[in-house]
Scaffold this motif. Structure first.
Motif, PDB file in Angstrom:
ATOM      1  N   PHE A 146       6.031  -1.730  -4.722  1.00  0.00           N
ATOM      2  CA  PHE A 146       4.618  -1.721  -5.095  1.00  0.00           C
ATOM      3  C   PHE A 146       3.882  -0.542  -4.465  1.00  0.00           C
ATOM      4  O   PHE A 146       2.941  -0.014  -5.046  1.00  0.00           O
ATOM      5  CB  PHE A 146       3.946  -3.044  -4.725  1.00  0.00           C
ATOM      6  CG  PHE A 146       4.257  -4.145  -5.689  1.00  0.00           C
ATOM      7  CD1 PHE A 146       3.898  -4.039  -7.028  1.00  0.00           C
ATOM      8  CD2 PHE A 146       4.914  -5.293  -5.283  1.00  0.00           C
ATOM      9  CE1 PHE A 146       4.193  -5.052  -7.933  1.00  0.00           C
ATOM     10  CE2 PHE A 146       5.211  -6.308  -6.182  1.00  0.00           C
ATOM     11  CZ  PHE A 146       4.849  -6.179  -7.507  1.00  0.00           C
ATOM     12  N   THR A 147       4.310  -0.115  -3.275  1.00  0.00           N
ATOM     13  CA  THR A 147       3.711   1.069  -2.661  1.00  0.00           C
ATOM     14  C   THR A 147       4.102   2.318  -3.452  1.00  0.00           C
ATOM     15  O   THR A 147       3.260   3.180  -3.726  1.00  0.00           O
ATOM     16  CB  THR A 147       4.158   1.198  -1.193  1.00  0.00           C
ATOM     17  OG1 THR A 147       3.822  -0.009  -0.508  1.00  0.00           O
ATOM     18  CG2 THR A 147       3.478   2.370  -0.513  1.00  0.00           C
ATOM     19  N   TYR A 148       5.364   2.399  -3.845  1.00  0.00           N
ATOM     20  CA  TYR A 148       5.842   3.527  -4.659  1.00  0.00           C
ATOM     21  C   TYR A 148       5.086   3.615  -5.982  1.00  0.00           C
ATOM     22  O   TYR A 148       4.732   4.700  -6.443  1.00  0.00           O
ATOM     23  CB  TYR A 148       7.344   3.374  -4.899  1.00  0.00           C
ATOM     24  CG  TYR A 148       7.896   4.338  -5.914  1.00  0.00           C
ATOM     25  CD1 TYR A 148       8.092   5.687  -5.592  1.00  0.00           C
ATOM     26  CD2 TYR A 148       8.226   3.917  -7.195  1.00  0.00           C
ATOM     27  CE1 TYR A 148       8.591   6.579  -6.528  1.00  0.00           C
ATOM     28  CE2 TYR A 148       8.729   4.804  -8.142  1.00  0.00           C
ATOM     29  CZ  TYR A 148       8.905   6.125  -7.803  1.00  0.00           C
ATOM     30  OH  TYR A 148       9.389   7.005  -8.730  1.00  0.00           O
ATOM     31  N   LEU A 198      -0.026  -0.651  -4.056  1.00  0.00           N
ATOM     32  CA  LEU A 198      -0.275  -1.012  -2.669  1.00  0.00           C
ATOM     33  C   LEU A 198      -0.436   0.276  -1.875  1.00  0.00           C
ATOM     34  O   LEU A 198       0.391   1.188  -1.989  1.00  0.00           O
ATOM     35  CB  LEU A 198       0.904  -1.844  -2.142  1.00  0.00           C
ATOM     36  CG  LEU A 198       0.813  -2.446  -0.758  1.00  0.00           C
ATOM     37  CD1 LEU A 198      -0.330  -3.454  -0.695  1.00  0.00           C
ATOM     38  CD2 LEU A 198       2.117  -3.128  -0.404  1.00  0.00           C
ATOM     39  N   ALA A 199      -1.487   0.371  -1.105  1.00  0.00           N
ATOM     40  CA  ALA A 199      -1.735   1.582  -0.321  1.00  0.00           C
ATOM     41  C   ALA A 199      -0.722   1.681   0.829  1.00  0.00           C
ATOM     42  O   ALA A 199      -0.344   0.660   1.390  1.00  0.00           O
ATOM     43  CB  ALA A 199      -3.154   1.566   0.237  1.00  0.00           C
ATOM     44  N   PRO A 200      -0.297   2.907   1.167  1.00  0.00           N
ATOM     45  CA  PRO A 200       0.631   3.058   2.285  1.00  0.00           C
ATOM     46  C   PRO A 200       0.094   2.455   3.586  1.00  0.00           C
ATOM     47  O   PRO A 200       0.853   1.887   4.360  1.00  0.00           O
ATOM     48  CB  PRO A 200       0.798   4.579   2.411  1.00  0.00           C
ATOM     49  CG  PRO A 200       0.506   5.092   1.038  1.00  0.00           C
ATOM     50  CD  PRO A 200      -0.551   4.184   0.480  1.00  0.00           C
ATOM     51  N   ALA A 201      -1.213   2.549   3.826  1.00  0.00           N
ATOM     52  CA  ALA A 201      -1.793   1.943   5.024  1.00  0.00           C
ATOM     53  C   ALA A 201      -1.624   0.430   4.999  1.00  0.00           C
ATOM     54  O   ALA A 201      -1.365  -0.193   6.024  1.00  0.00           O
ATOM     55  CB  ALA A 201      -3.265   2.317   5.149  1.00  0.00           C
TER      56      ALA A 201
END
Length: 199
Positions: A187-189, A193-196
């Motif tokens: 989901f980050t990729y 979803l934000a990396p933070a």
């Protein structure tokens, strides 16, 4: 709310109810009770979304818009859904049937899992922007909290990790934790979803 979130909430409720009640006198009955509560709370937390089957009755996107979060997401139809689940448990699970005949805490816990599962499903669906109309057909207004995104990985971690850690088998724990980590990375990729947030 997504069904992963509904599932981890249901499993968390089942575990909490199980641990809150006095233990059964025999270990096999205790194991059956835990399995019964986990399954019941999980199923009740997901049952209203069975209306997704109806979304195919009309072409997209109308079927989804008209049928999802419709009748099965009302207080009026929560009772028949709970009774169907109880009937299925009674007919198809002999060990649970024996336990429920003999144990008052098991009956109390089963009722709590059913009630909490259905209420928490509707409560979580209320919290996002899509909302629901729980008092239909008496009041057809849609209610929504607009507080939480429909897919919320934060709940997967906050509720899923404790549920996974309560399992007995190390290999199952490892596989589920790895799957959760992989889902969060995916989901980050995809920038959902934000990396933070991942950190």
């Amino acid at each position: 709310m997504d069904n992963i979130t509904h599932s981890v909430i249901g499993l968390g409720v089942g575990e909490l109810v199980h641990r809150s009640l006095p233990p059964e006198p025999q270990a096999p009955a205790q194991r059956t009770r835990r399995a019964l509560f986990l399954f019941t709370a999980w199923f009740a937390s997901n049952a209203p979304d069975l209306d997704l089957v109806l979304t195919r009755l009309l072409p997209r996107p109308f079927g989804y818009m008209l049928h999802h979060r419709g009748h099965t997401h009302t207080l009026l139809l929560a009772l028949p859904q709970a009774l169907i689940l109880l009937a299925l448990l009674w007919l198809l699970w002999p060990g649970a049937r024996r336990l429920l005949k003999e144990s008052v805490p098991a009956r109390i816990g089963l009722a709590a899992c059913l009630l909490l599962g259905f209420c928490l499903h509707m409560g979580m669906d209320f919290l996002n922007s899509y909302g629901l109309h729980p008092f239909y057909p008496f009041d057809s207004r849609w209610l929504y909290g607009d507080m939480v995104f429909i897919v919320e990985p934060m709940f997967w971690v906050l509720l899923g990790v404790p549920v996974i850690m309560s399992l007995r088998y190390g290999i199952v724990k490892s596989v589920l934790l790895a799957g959760l980590a992989a889902a969060l990375c995916f989901f980050t990729y995809k920038t959902y979803l934000a990396p933070a947030s991942l950190a």
